[in-house]
Motif scaffolding. Structure first.
Motif, PDB file in Angstrom:
ATOM      1  N   PHE A  34     -16.887  -1.593  -1.463  1.00 30.73           N
ATOM      2  CA  PHE A  34     -16.348  -2.551  -2.426  1.00 30.73           C
ATOM      3  C   PHE A  34     -16.089  -1.876  -3.773  1.00 30.73           C
ATOM      4  O   PHE A  34     -15.002  -1.986  -4.341  1.00 30.73           O
ATOM      5  CB  PHE A  34     -17.333  -3.720  -2.589  1.00 30.73           C
ATOM      6  N   SER A  35     -17.081  -1.161  -4.269  1.00 30.78           N
ATOM      7  CA  SER A  35     -16.950  -0.500  -5.570  1.00 30.78           C
ATOM      8  C   SER A  35     -15.890   0.591  -5.561  1.00 30.78           C
ATOM      9  O   SER A  35     -15.177   0.779  -6.547  1.00 30.78           O
ATOM     10  CB  SER A  35     -18.300   0.099  -5.991  1.00 30.78           C
ATOM     11  N   ALA A  36     -15.779   1.300  -4.463  1.00 26.90           N
ATOM     12  CA  ALA A  36     -14.822   2.406  -4.382  1.00 26.90           C
ATOM     13  C   ALA A  36     -13.379   1.931  -4.392  1.00 26.90           C
ATOM     14  O   ALA A  36     -12.501   2.627  -4.910  1.00 26.90           O
ATOM     15  CB  ALA A  36     -15.082   3.238  -3.131  1.00 26.90           C
TER      16      ALA A  36
ATOM     17  N   GLU B  82     -11.666  -9.631  -4.856  1.00 24.55           N
ATOM     18  CA  GLU B  82     -10.654  -8.641  -5.257  1.00 24.55           C
ATOM     19  C   GLU B  82      -9.614  -8.474  -4.151  1.00 24.55           C
ATOM     20  O   GLU B  82      -9.458  -7.386  -3.599  1.00 24.55           O
ATOM     21  CB  GLU B  82     -11.320  -7.280  -5.529  1.00 24.55           C
ATOM     22  N   PRO B  83      -8.879  -9.521  -3.804  1.00 24.87           N
ATOM     23  CA  PRO B  83      -7.958  -9.420  -2.664  1.00 24.87           C
ATOM     24  C   PRO B  83      -6.884  -8.346  -2.819  1.00 24.87           C
ATOM     25  O   PRO B  83      -6.397  -7.817  -1.818  1.00 24.87           O
ATOM     26  CB  PRO B  83      -7.345 -10.821  -2.558  1.00 24.87           C
ATOM     27  N   ASN B  84      -6.542  -7.998  -4.040  1.00 24.09           N
ATOM     28  CA  ASN B  84      -5.539  -6.942  -4.248  1.00 24.09           C
ATOM     29  C   ASN B  84      -6.037  -5.571  -3.815  1.00 24.09           C
ATOM     30  O   ASN B  84      -5.244  -4.644  -3.658  1.00 24.09           O
ATOM     31  CB  ASN B  84      -5.106  -6.896  -5.705  1.00 24.09           C
ATOM     32  N   ALA B  85      -7.348  -5.420  -3.616  1.00 28.27           N
ATOM     33  CA  ALA B  85      -7.927  -4.132  -3.236  1.00 28.27           C
ATOM     34  C   ALA B  85      -7.988  -3.921  -1.729  1.00 28.27           C
ATOM     35  O   ALA B  85      -8.404  -2.855  -1.266  1.00 28.27           O
ATOM     36  CB  ALA B  85      -9.320  -3.991  -3.834  1.00 28.27           C
ATOM     37  N   LEU B  86      -7.568  -4.908  -0.938  1.00 29.15           N
ATOM     38  CA  LEU B  86      -7.659  -4.769   0.516  1.00 29.15           C
ATOM     39  C   LEU B  86      -6.808  -3.617   1.053  1.00 29.15           C
ATOM     40  O   LEU B  86      -7.216  -2.925   1.988  1.00 29.15           O
ATOM     41  CB  LEU B  86      -7.280  -6.084   1.193  1.00 29.15           C
ATOM     42  N   ALA B  87      -5.658  -3.385   0.476  1.00 29.87           N
ATOM     43  CA  ALA B  87      -4.821  -2.263   0.924  1.00 29.87           C
ATOM     44  C   ALA B  87      -5.521  -0.935   0.652  1.00 29.87           C
ATOM     45  O   ALA B  87      -5.463  -0.007   1.481  1.00 29.87           O
ATOM     46  CB  ALA B  87      -3.462  -2.302   0.228  1.00 29.87           C
ATOM     47  N   GLU B  88      -6.196  -0.831  -0.478  1.00 25.14           N
ATOM     48  CA  GLU B  88      -6.950   0.393  -0.808  1.00 25.14           C
ATOM     49  C   GLU B  88      -8.099   0.587   0.183  1.00 25.14           C
ATOM     50  O   GLU B  88      -8.404   1.717   0.573  1.00 25.14           O
ATOM     51  CB  GLU B  88      -7.476   0.310  -2.240  1.00 25.14           C
ATOM     52  N   LEU B  89      -8.734  -0.510   0.606  1.00 24.00           N
ATOM     53  CA  LEU B  89      -9.798  -0.416   1.606  1.00 24.00           C
ATOM     54  C   LEU B  89      -9.240   0.168   2.905  1.00 24.00           C
ATOM     55  O   LEU B  89      -9.838   1.073   3.488  1.00 24.00           O
ATOM     56  CB  LEU B  89     -10.417  -1.789   1.868  1.00 24.00           C
ATOM     57  N   ASP B  90      -8.112  -0.341   3.357  1.00 23.75           N
ATOM     58  CA  ASP B  90      -7.513   0.167   4.598  1.00 23.75           C
ATOM     59  C   ASP B  90      -7.192   1.654   4.497  1.00 23.75           C
ATOM     60  O   ASP B  90      -7.387   2.406   5.452  1.00 23.75           O
ATOM     61  CB  ASP B  90      -6.266  -0.633   4.951  1.00 23.75           C
TER      62      ASP B  90
ATOM     63  N   LYS C 208      -9.379   4.969   6.766  1.00 30.60           N
ATOM     64  CA  LYS C 208      -8.762   6.005   7.591  1.00 30.60           C
ATOM     65  C   LYS C 208      -9.432   7.367   7.400  1.00 30.60           C
ATOM     66  O   LYS C 208      -9.319   8.237   8.266  1.00 30.60           O
ATOM     67  CB  LYS C 208      -7.273   6.113   7.278  1.00 30.60           C
ATOM     68  N   ARG C 209     -10.123   7.542   6.288  1.00 28.80           N
ATOM     69  CA  ARG C 209     -10.766   8.831   5.998  1.00 28.80           C
ATOM     70  C   ARG C 209     -12.241   8.860   6.392  1.00 28.80           C
ATOM     71  O   ARG C 209     -12.889   9.900   6.296  1.00 28.80           O
ATOM     72  CB  ARG C 209     -10.651   9.158   4.508  1.00 28.80           C
ATOM     73  N   LEU C 210     -12.774   7.721   6.835  1.00 28.90           N
ATOM     74  CA  LEU C 210     -14.200   7.626   7.142  1.00 28.90           C
ATOM     75  C   LEU C 210     -14.437   7.668   8.643  1.00 28.90           C
ATOM     76  O   LEU C 210     -13.561   7.376   9.436  1.00 28.90           O
ATOM     77  CB  LEU C 210     -14.763   6.319   6.559  1.00 28.90           C
ATOM     78  N   ARG C 211     -15.648   8.030   9.013  1.00 31.93           N
ATOM     79  CA  ARG C 211     -16.043   8.013  10.419  1.00 31.93           C
ATOM     80  C   ARG C 211     -16.726   6.678  10.691  1.00 31.93           C
ATOM     81  O   ARG C 211     -17.458   6.169   9.849  1.00 31.93           O
ATOM     82  CB  ARG C 211     -16.974   9.182  10.714  1.00 31.93           C
TER      83      ARG C 211
END
Length: 77
Positions: A11-13, A52-60, A64-67
């Protein structure tokens, strides 16, 4: 090194371009394994949708970079 991330870190990231995002970038760029499980993703997505619904694209993008591993049930004694 393996690092397990919780929903608060995700969330914070993704909510702002701050220190937590930079820490994850440094870890990933240095070759460390950043791990999440299904529960963490669900919780982070739920909180972002509410706050923070605008941050959902950043989450996606970050996911992709996480295991990832399936959610683990707690051990029963």
């Amino acid at each position: 090194m393996r690092v397990f991330l919780d929903a608060n870190i995700l969330f914070s990231a993704v909510k702002s371009d701050g220190a937590v995002r930079e820490l994850l970038r440094l870890l990933l760029d240095s070759g460390h394994e950043c791990w999440i499980d299904d529960y963490v993703v669900i919780e982070a997505r739920r909180n972002l949708t509410a706050k923070e619904p605008n941050a959902l694209a950043e989450l996606d993008t970050l996911l992709k970079r996480l295991r990832s591993s399936p959610a683990q049930a707690p051990a029963r004694n």
